[in-house]
Design a protein around this motif. Structure first.
Motif, mmCIF file in Angstrom:
data_model
loop_
_atom_site.group_PDB
_atom_site.id
_atom_site.type_symbol
_atom_site.label_atom_id
_atom_site.label_comp_id
_atom_site.label_asym_id
_atom_site.label_seq_id
_atom_site.Cartn_x
_atom_site.Cartn_y
_atom_site.Cartn_z
ATOM 1 N N ASP A 1 32.477 32.574 27.947
ATOM 2 C CA ASP A 1 32.268 31.303 28.636
ATOM 3 C C ASP A 1 32.401 31.480 30.147
ATOM 4 O O ASP A 1 31.664 30.860 30.921
ATOM 5 C CB ASP A 1 33.294 30.271 28.168
ATOM 6 N N MET A 2 33.336 32.309 30.576
ATOM 7 C CA MET A 2 33.501 32.543 32.006
ATOM 8 C C MET A 2 32.264 33.214 32.590
ATOM 9 O O MET A 2 31.821 32.871 33.704
ATOM 10 C CB MET A 2 34.748 33.391 32.267
ATOM 11 N N GLY B 1 43.326 27.320 34.117
ATOM 12 C CA GLY B 1 42.928 26.676 35.355
ATOM 13 C C GLY B 1 43.089 27.540 36.593
ATOM 14 O O GLY B 1 42.452 27.285 37.617
ATOM 15 N N LEU B 2 43.917 28.583 36.512
ATOM 16 C CA LEU B 2 44.139 29.465 37.658
ATOM 17 C C LEU B 2 43.225 30.683 37.657
ATOM 18 O O LEU B 2 43.241 31.470 38.609
ATOM 19 C CB LEU B 2 45.602 29.919 37.688
ATOM 20 N N ARG B 3 42.419 30.843 36.629
ATOM 21 C CA ARG B 3 41.470 31.966 36.602
ATOM 22 C C ARG B 3 40.320 31.701 37.558
ATOM 23 O O ARG B 3 39.815 30.583 37.651
ATOM 24 C CB ARG B 3 40.965 32.199 35.190
ATOM 25 N N LEU B 4 39.896 32.740 38.248
ATOM 26 C CA LEU B 4 38.904 32.580 39.301
ATOM 27 C C LEU B 4 37.495 32.436 38.740
ATOM 28 O O LEU B 4 37.065 33.201 37.870
ATOM 29 C CB LEU B 4 38.939 33.768 40.259
ATOM 30 N N LEU B 5 36.792 31.455 39.261
ATOM 31 C CA LEU B 5 35.353 31.302 39.056
ATOM 32 C C LEU B 5 34.731 31.331 40.436
ATOM 33 O O LEU B 5 34.941 30.413 41.234
ATOM 34 C CB LEU B 5 35.034 29.989 38.340
ATOM 35 N N GLY B 6 33.992 32.397 40.734
ATOM 36 C CA GLY B 6 33.583 32.604 42.108
ATOM 37 C C GLY B 6 34.816 32.886 42.948
ATOM 38 O O GLY B 6 35.657 33.700 42.584
ATOM 39 N N ASP B 7 34.944 32.178 44.054
ATOM 40 C CA ASP B 7 36.100 32.407 44.929
ATOM 41 C C ASP B 7 37.153 31.310 44.801
ATOM 42 O O ASP B 7 38.043 31.209 45.642
ATOM 43 C CB ASP B 7 35.640 32.516 46.388
ATOM 44 N N ARG B 8 37.044 30.497 43.723
ATOM 45 C CA ARG B 8 37.989 29.403 43.535
ATOM 46 C C ARG B 8 38.546 29.436 42.129
ATOM 47 O O ARG B 8 37.842 29.775 41.179
ATOM 48 C CB ARG B 8 37.277 28.043 43.718
ATOM 49 N N PRO B 9 39.796 29.065 41.931
ATOM 50 C CA PRO B 9 40.287 28.886 40.564
ATOM 51 C C PRO B 9 39.490 27.793 39.856
ATOM 52 O O PRO B 9 38.960 26.881 40.502
ATOM 53 C CB PRO B 9 41.749 28.469 40.756
#
Length: 202
Positions: free
Chosen positions: A190-191, A21-29
């Motif tokens: 998936d990311m 849940g803390l991995r970044l997708l774009g500029d948000r976790p």
């Protein structure tokens, strides 16, 4: 009153460990995207996670640890959320997974509309072949059933759908087009796909 609980207790083994849940997708976790979608639908939110709660402090939400031994899986997180909600005077919780950044913006309303006689409901969507798949970490859970759930967990139950079927849980079906809203990030591939979806490239 319905409260939301984001389930963030997974071990992320296919992502190399740590908190997905803390991995970044774009500029948000990842969990930040889930919060953005779920918060407007609920009277309040909490995060279910074990270990040092301080790592979630940036989100300003209560962090609920499992109170069942041996990490029995997502149902323990559901139970922790139900106990928290009961203390707040809420009638039910809705759960969502921390690694599903595109979860439905009408999740709560649809789950409530399709709840079974007990008040339980799980989300579902068709897979690529059209086969309906239930998503057990996305559900509506009446807090009145928390004692039954605690007893079931203590008795060794681990599979969510076995417990919801026992209580005639309803099913809310969501469309999978243009993409499955319950797509979850389990691997680096998936990311990459989630990034493409976020950018409008997929």
């Amino acid at each position: 009153m319905t409260l939301g609980v984001i389930l963030a207790g997974g071990l992320a083994t296919r992502m190399g460990g740590g908190d997905k849940g803390l991995r970044l997708l774009g500029d948000r976790p990842l969990i930040g995207h889930v919060i953005d979608r779920l918060a407007p639908q609920c009277a309040g939110l909490a995060i279910n996670a074990n270990g040092d709660a301080d790592r979630w402090r940036d989100f300003g939400l209560p962090v609920l640890a499992d109170d069942m031994p041996d990490r029995p899986g997502p149902l323990a997180g559901v139970l922790a959320g139900m106990d928290w909600a009961a203390a707040q005077g809420a009638q039910a919780i809705v759960t969502a997974a921390a690694d599903t950044p595109f979860c439905p913006s009408d999740l709560v309303a649809r789950l409530m509309a399709h709840a079974g006689p007990s008040g339980l409901c799980l989300a579902a969507s068709p897979d690529e072949t059209g086969r309906m798949q239930r998503h057990p970490t996305f559900g509506l859970w009446p807090v009145a059933l928390r004692h039954d759930l605690r007893a079931a967990l203590a008795g060794g139950l681990r599979k969510i759908v076995l417990w919801t079927d026992r209580h005639d849980g309803g099913v809310a079906v969501f469309d999978s087009l243009p993409h499955d809203p319950f797509f979850n990030v389990n691997t680096p591939e998936d990311m990459a796909r989630a990034t493409a979806l976020l950018d409008g490239r997929a």
